[in-house]
Design a protein around this motif. Sequence first.
Motif, PDB file in Angstrom:
ATOM      1  N   LEU A  44     -13.493  13.776  -6.658  1.00 20.08           N
ATOM      2  CA  LEU A  44     -13.478  12.428  -5.925  1.00 20.08           C
ATOM      3  C   LEU A  44     -12.277  11.470  -6.496  1.00 20.08           C
ATOM      4  CD1 LEU A  44     -17.349  11.632  -6.225  1.00 20.08           C
ATOM      5  CD2 LEU A  44     -16.209  12.891  -4.381  1.00 20.08           C
ATOM      6  N   LEU A  45     -11.938  11.509  -7.632  1.00 18.33           N
ATOM      7  CA  LEU A  45     -11.037  10.747  -8.162  1.00 18.33           C
ATOM      8  C   LEU A  45      -9.494  11.617  -7.961  1.00 18.33           C
ATOM      9  CD1 LEU A  45     -12.474   9.886 -11.508  1.00 18.33           C
ATOM     10  CD2 LEU A  45     -11.938   8.414  -9.389  1.00 18.33           C
ATOM     11  N   CYS A  46      -9.361  12.667  -7.372  1.00 16.12           N
ATOM     12  CA  CYS A  46      -8.293  13.177  -6.835  1.00 16.12           C
ATOM     13  C   CYS A  46      -7.920  12.493  -5.510  1.00 16.12           C
ATOM     14  CB  CYS A  46      -8.522  14.814  -6.623  1.00 16.12           C
ATOM     15  SG  CYS A  46      -8.647  15.806  -7.984  1.00 16.12           S
ATOM     16  N   THR A  47      -8.434  11.733  -5.055  1.00 16.42           N
ATOM     17  CA  THR A  47      -7.767  10.955  -3.859  1.00 16.42           C
ATOM     18  C   THR A  47      -7.254   9.580  -4.316  1.00 16.42           C
ATOM     19  OG1 THR A  47      -9.982   9.452  -3.828  1.00 16.42           O
ATOM     20  CG2 THR A  47     -10.146  11.617  -2.488  1.00 16.42           C
ATOM     21  N   ARG A  48      -7.057   9.453  -5.707  1.00 15.92           N
ATOM     22  CA  ARG A  48      -6.398   8.159  -6.251  1.00 15.92           C
ATOM     23  C   ARG A  48      -5.053   8.332  -5.635  1.00 15.92           C
ATOM     24  NH1 ARG A  48      -7.384   8.941 -11.145  1.00 15.92           N
ATOM     25  NH2 ARG A  48      -8.793   7.392 -11.846  1.00 15.92           N
ATOM     26  N   PRO A  49      -4.225   9.342  -5.907  1.00 18.18           N
ATOM     27  CA  PRO A  49      -2.902   9.104  -5.247  1.00 18.18           C
ATOM     28  C   PRO A  49      -2.726   8.895  -3.837  1.00 18.18           C
ATOM     29  CG  PRO A  49      -3.079  11.020  -6.699  1.00 18.18           C
ATOM     30  CD  PRO A  49      -4.739  10.452  -6.495  1.00 18.18           C
ATOM     31  N   ILE A  50      -3.767   9.371  -2.864  1.00 22.97           N
ATOM     32  CA  ILE A  50      -3.731   9.147  -1.515  1.00 22.97           C
ATOM     33  C   ILE A  50      -4.075   7.631  -1.327  1.00 22.97           C
ATOM     34  CG2 ILE A  50      -4.778   9.699   0.447  1.00 22.97           C
ATOM     35  CD1 ILE A  50      -5.213  12.509  -0.412  1.00 22.97           C
ATOM     36  N   VAL A  51      -5.060   6.975  -1.995  1.00 19.85           N
ATOM     37  CA  VAL A  51      -5.418   5.526  -1.932  1.00 19.85           C
ATOM     38  C   VAL A  51      -4.334   4.837  -2.345  1.00 19.85           C
ATOM     39  CG1 VAL A  51      -6.953   3.924  -2.926  1.00 19.85           C
ATOM     40  CG2 VAL A  51      -7.967   5.910  -2.254  1.00 19.85           C
ATOM     41  N   LEU A  52      -3.760   4.795  -3.286  1.00 15.43           N
ATOM     42  CA  LEU A  52      -2.349   4.208  -3.805  1.00 15.43           C
ATOM     43  C   LEU A  52      -1.386   4.364  -2.892  1.00 15.43           C
ATOM     44  CD1 LEU A  52      -2.551   5.083  -7.577  1.00 15.43           C
ATOM     45  CD2 LEU A  52      -2.617   2.883  -6.519  1.00 15.43           C
ATOM     46  N   ALA A  53      -1.053   5.535  -2.224  1.00 14.59           N
ATOM     47  CA  ALA A  53      -0.178   5.917  -1.238  1.00 14.59           C
ATOM     48  C   ALA A  53      -0.174   4.808  -0.055  1.00 14.59           C
ATOM     49  CB  ALA A  53       0.060   7.161  -0.985  1.00 14.59           C
ATOM     50  N   TYR A  54      -1.462   4.859   0.486  1.00 12.58           N
ATOM     51  CA  TYR A  54      -1.845   4.037   1.611  1.00 12.58           C
ATOM     52  C   TYR A  54      -1.468   2.560   1.144  1.00 12.58           C
ATOM     53  CZ  TYR A  54      -4.425   6.868   4.884  1.00 12.58           C
ATOM     54  OH  TYR A  54      -4.806   7.790   6.033  1.00 12.58           O
ATOM     55  N   LEU A  55      -2.187   1.954  -0.047  1.00  9.44           N
ATOM     56  CA  LEU A  55      -1.913   0.924  -0.308  1.00  9.44           C
ATOM     57  C   LEU A  55      -0.491   0.364  -0.312  1.00  9.44           C
ATOM     58  CD1 LEU A  55      -4.335   0.412  -3.051  1.00  9.44           C
ATOM     59  CD2 LEU A  55      -4.594  -0.639  -0.959  1.00  9.44           C
ATOM     60  N   PHE A  56       0.310   1.155  -1.025  1.00 12.04           N
ATOM     61  CA  PHE A  56       1.723   0.990  -1.195  1.00 12.04           C
ATOM     62  C   PHE A  56       2.663   0.887   0.154  1.00 12.04           C
ATOM     63  CE2 PHE A  56       1.293   1.069  -5.593  1.00 12.04           C
ATOM     64  CZ  PHE A  56       2.615   0.490  -6.315  1.00 12.04           C
ATOM     65  N   TYR A  57       2.295   1.901   1.035  1.00 10.43           N
ATOM     66  CA  TYR A  57       3.046   1.844   2.316  1.00 10.43           C
ATOM     67  C   TYR A  57       2.609   0.886   3.099  1.00 10.43           C
ATOM     68  CZ  TYR A  57       4.172   3.867   6.824  1.00 10.43           C
ATOM     69  OH  TYR A  57       4.713   3.817   8.065  1.00 10.43           O
ATOM     70  N   PHE A  58       1.439   0.251   3.502  1.00 15.06           N
ATOM     71  CA  PHE A  58       0.895  -0.645   4.392  1.00 15.06           C
ATOM     72  C   PHE A  58       1.130  -2.197   3.806  1.00 15.06           C
ATOM     73  CE2 PHE A  58      -1.361   3.049   6.164  1.00 15.06           C
ATOM     74  CZ  PHE A  58      -0.923   2.723   7.598  1.00 15.06           C
ATOM     75  N   THR A  59       1.147  -2.175   2.332  1.00 14.11           N
ATOM     76  CA  THR A  59       1.199  -3.769   1.872  1.00 14.11           C
ATOM     77  C   THR A  59       2.683  -3.699   2.236  1.00 14.11           C
ATOM     78  OG1 THR A  59      -0.584  -3.248   0.493  1.00 14.11           O
ATOM     79  CG2 THR A  59       1.102  -5.007  -0.319  1.00 14.11           C
ATOM     80  N   TYR A  60       3.552  -3.224   1.625  1.00 16.07           N
ATOM     81  CA  TYR A  60       5.008  -3.505   1.730  1.00 16.07           C
ATOM     82  C   TYR A  60       5.563  -3.445   3.335  1.00 16.07           C
ATOM     83  CZ  TYR A  60       5.451  -3.021  -3.246  1.00 16.07           C
ATOM     84  OH  TYR A  60       5.390  -3.212  -4.550  1.00 16.07           O
ATOM     85  N   ARG A  61       4.835  -2.548   4.035  1.00 15.83           N
ATOM     86  CA  ARG A  61       5.184  -2.401   5.569  1.00 15.83           C
ATOM     87  C   ARG A  61       4.869  -3.760   6.061  1.00 15.83           C
ATOM     88  NH1 ARG A  61       6.539   1.666   9.383  1.00 15.83           N
ATOM     89  NH2 ARG A  61       5.790   1.082  11.296  1.00 15.83           N
TER      90      ARG A  61
END
Length: 280
Positions: free
Chosen positions: A224-241
Amino acid sequence: NFCSSLGFDYYVVLGITVFIQLSFFYLSLDKHRFLLPYAILFFFLTGQLFFQLNAVRQAMSSMIFLFAVRFIESREFVRYAVVILFASLFHTSSLLLLPVYAFGFCKYPSWLEERKIAILLYVVTAVVSNYFMVSAMEGITQLFLLIGKGGYAYTVKGWDMEVNSGLGILLLKMLDGLTLWLACGLVKKNVFGFGIFYRIFFIGTLLGNLFGINVVLSRIPFPLLCTRPIVLAYLFYFTYRWGKRGWLTLTFILCAYILLYLANIANGANQCSPYYFFSH
């Protein structure tokens, strides 16, 4: 065993397994290719790679699980079950992931996506972890005996995992808490595909808090925690975008993970750092 029969060196076998793992990680994002650079970055920085080199079989099954998430989104249970059964060939604990499919069609309580509630649950599970393990240990031991896993029934009583890790573990816990805080804001935006990854990650952090100090049980939330990189990727992409608030917190998270990554390399990451292999 097959690779060994062909006379492959250990490092060759390790390279093949990592290639397969990364292939499934890549395929899990084929509908979200724009996230791939960020996801790969955090695959390294969060220490995911180091675990891949340590618990090879479970790491393989976990990457297959990430690939199966697409079938949760599309509500194709048969395909999801087939992929999870395939993952169980590498690690039988993958069978515990079958109920995760319910995240795709069961109504998820909206109050669990409220920041204050999510953080409160996160903190409570971290605080009561020791008490929970002491109270539940006897029942957990009997459960392993009941299902014919007597070896685990005795190993599960090991309490030495990560207890000497000090501030590094506290920092990791804080980073997950900050990630949940920011993710609760993004999940309300109904960003395509993010909701299911957030829910899996959220449940993984709660289970990780409860079981994290135990040698055996800490493996349960790992997929379940293997999703951590993907969750962080979403946050970085959309927050900065979108230029939304939270970029300062994300910058702190990024810098903290870079420091932890460098510390892992310096310490050899339990002799599971690829840089450790090359330098020794």
